[in-house]
Design a protein around this motif. Sequence first.
Motif, mmCIF file in Angstrom:
data_model
loop_
_atom_site.group_PDB
_atom_site.id
_atom_site.type_symbol
_atom_site.label_atom_id
_atom_site.label_comp_id
_atom_site.label_asym_id
_atom_site.label_seq_id
_atom_site.Cartn_x
_atom_site.Cartn_y
_atom_site.Cartn_z
ATOM 1 N N UNK A 81 3.616 9.071 -12.800
ATOM 2 C CA UNK A 81 4.711 8.280 -13.355
ATOM 3 C C UNK A 81 4.497 6.813 -12.981
ATOM 4 N N UNK A 82 4.080 6.002 -13.973
ATOM 5 C CA UNK A 82 3.811 4.571 -13.720
ATOM 6 C C UNK A 82 2.988 4.408 -12.446
ATOM 7 N N UNK A 83 1.948 5.186 -12.340
ATOM 8 C CA UNK A 83 1.249 5.315 -11.069
ATOM 9 C C UNK A 83 0.378 4.111 -10.734
ATOM 10 N N UNK A 84 0.205 3.873 -9.460
ATOM 11 C CA UNK A 84 -0.830 2.972 -8.996
ATOM 12 C C UNK A 84 -2.167 3.713 -9.027
ATOM 13 N N UNK A 85 -3.238 2.956 -8.949
ATOM 14 C CA UNK A 85 -4.556 3.552 -8.793
ATOM 15 C C UNK A 85 -5.370 3.671 -10.057
ATOM 16 N N UNK A 86 -4.793 3.403 -11.229
ATOM 17 C CA UNK A 86 -5.558 3.487 -12.467
ATOM 18 C C UNK A 86 -6.312 2.196 -12.745
ATOM 19 N N UNK A 87 -5.945 1.145 -12.065
ATOM 20 C CA UNK A 87 -6.701 -0.096 -12.019
ATOM 21 C C UNK A 87 -6.275 -0.814 -10.734
ATOM 22 N N UNK A 88 -6.970 -1.866 -10.357
ATOM 23 C CA UNK A 88 -6.536 -2.642 -9.203
ATOM 24 C C UNK A 88 -5.166 -3.229 -9.507
ATOM 25 N N UNK A 89 -4.250 -3.139 -8.548
ATOM 26 C CA UNK A 89 -2.869 -3.535 -8.797
ATOM 27 C C UNK A 89 -2.778 -5.047 -8.980
ATOM 28 N N UNK A 90 -2.249 -5.464 -10.136
ATOM 29 C CA UNK A 90 -2.081 -6.888 -10.444
ATOM 30 C C UNK A 90 -0.733 -7.074 -11.148
ATOM 31 N N UNK A 91 0.371 -7.082 -10.396
ATOM 32 C CA UNK A 91 1.684 -7.269 -11.031
ATOM 33 C C UNK A 91 1.796 -8.658 -11.660
ATOM 34 N N UNK A 92 2.820 -8.831 -12.483
ATOM 35 C CA UNK A 92 3.066 -10.150 -13.068
ATOM 36 C C UNK A 92 3.386 -11.150 -11.963
ATOM 37 N N UNK A 93 3.138 -12.445 -12.173
ATOM 38 C CA UNK A 93 3.404 -13.448 -11.125
ATOM 39 C C UNK A 93 4.849 -13.443 -10.631
ATOM 40 N N UNK A 94 5.813 -13.347 -11.545
ATOM 41 C CA UNK A 94 7.209 -13.359 -11.112
ATOM 42 C C UNK A 94 7.541 -12.107 -10.319
ATOM 43 N N UNK A 95 7.006 -10.963 -10.735
ATOM 44 C CA UNK A 95 7.214 -9.731 -9.969
ATOM 45 C C UNK A 95 6.678 -9.904 -8.558
ATOM 46 N N UNK A 96 5.466 -10.439 -8.446
ATOM 47 C CA UNK A 96 4.848 -10.622 -7.132
ATOM 48 C C UNK A 96 5.667 -11.564 -6.268
ATOM 49 N N UNK A 97 6.134 -12.663 -6.839
ATOM 50 C CA UNK A 97 6.905 -13.643 -6.072
ATOM 51 C C UNK A 97 8.191 -13.028 -5.528
ATOM 52 N N UNK A 98 8.930 -12.311 -6.363
ATOM 53 C CA UNK A 98 10.196 -11.738 -5.891
ATOM 54 C C UNK A 98 9.952 -10.614 -4.879
#
Length: 294
Positions: A143-160
């Motif tokens: 379910x929306x899993x990590x691990x299918x590619x290197x994790x790279x969230x959107x910039x705003x997601x990362x900042x918050x």
Amino acid sequence: MTDPDVATRSRDGRRAREQLLHAIPVTEQHVTAAGVPTAVLVGGDGPPLVLLHGPGEFALTWIRVIPDLVKTHRVIAPDLPGHGASGVGEGSLDVDRVLAWLGDLVEQTCPAPPHVAGHLLGGAIGARFSVAHGDALRGLVLVDTFGLRRLRPSPLFTLTLVNFLARPTEGSRDRFFRQCFIDMDALRGSLGPLWEPLMTYALAGAHSPDQKVALRSMMPPLGLRAIAEEELARIPVPTTLIWGRHDRQTPLSVAQRVSSRHGWPLHVIEGAGDDPAFEQPAAVVSALADACRP
């Protein structure tokens, strides 16, 4: 002397957990798996289904789907190591130990090989476990899993997210959660009296020393890194993808690529970000029923 803020957060967290536990048809059990003191929610009868939550979460974040799932399955929902009411035990939470933890948990709580449904970090753990121990499982749901590619969230997601982890307050929590959910105000309304205890318990977890240790240990090797394509190809059990259309951490295009490459069915959940079981529980229950069909 105990910091009064720490004592208050701990007390409020325990009270919130009790409120949530009383709202769903499960019992709380405690086991030790691979040396990790683990809190487990168990309910229902039928084929076993293990639910693994995401980073910084807790088993009770499956609260919107558990009441339906226990009608057809024996649901086993643990707090991941260091999360919720689970501890970290002695030693490091490296990949081998986390996978041993899941194997031990399955052996102790499942009368037969289960389906494992993992969300975010929980999915990455389940996928890696299935590569090495697929004979212990009946099926895998990511379910929306990590691990299918290197994790790279959107910039705003990362900042918050960074702001919330650095200074967990009600304000930083809500700013971060607005990146996870499509319509947080509507979600608050649909959850009614469960919203406040969920938010209180999430904030208590963000302050937990055990959770901080667990995230530092587990996220780099399990959550951030991609699983090699040849390892994904070795997963021996039927595997299904469930994905929120508006995931800002791992976009739907990643799931579509993996689905096409490996032939795994993909259920796209409309009106959801990276936590479709929270935002669109009926759609996720339906997708899980399809994935776990005998």
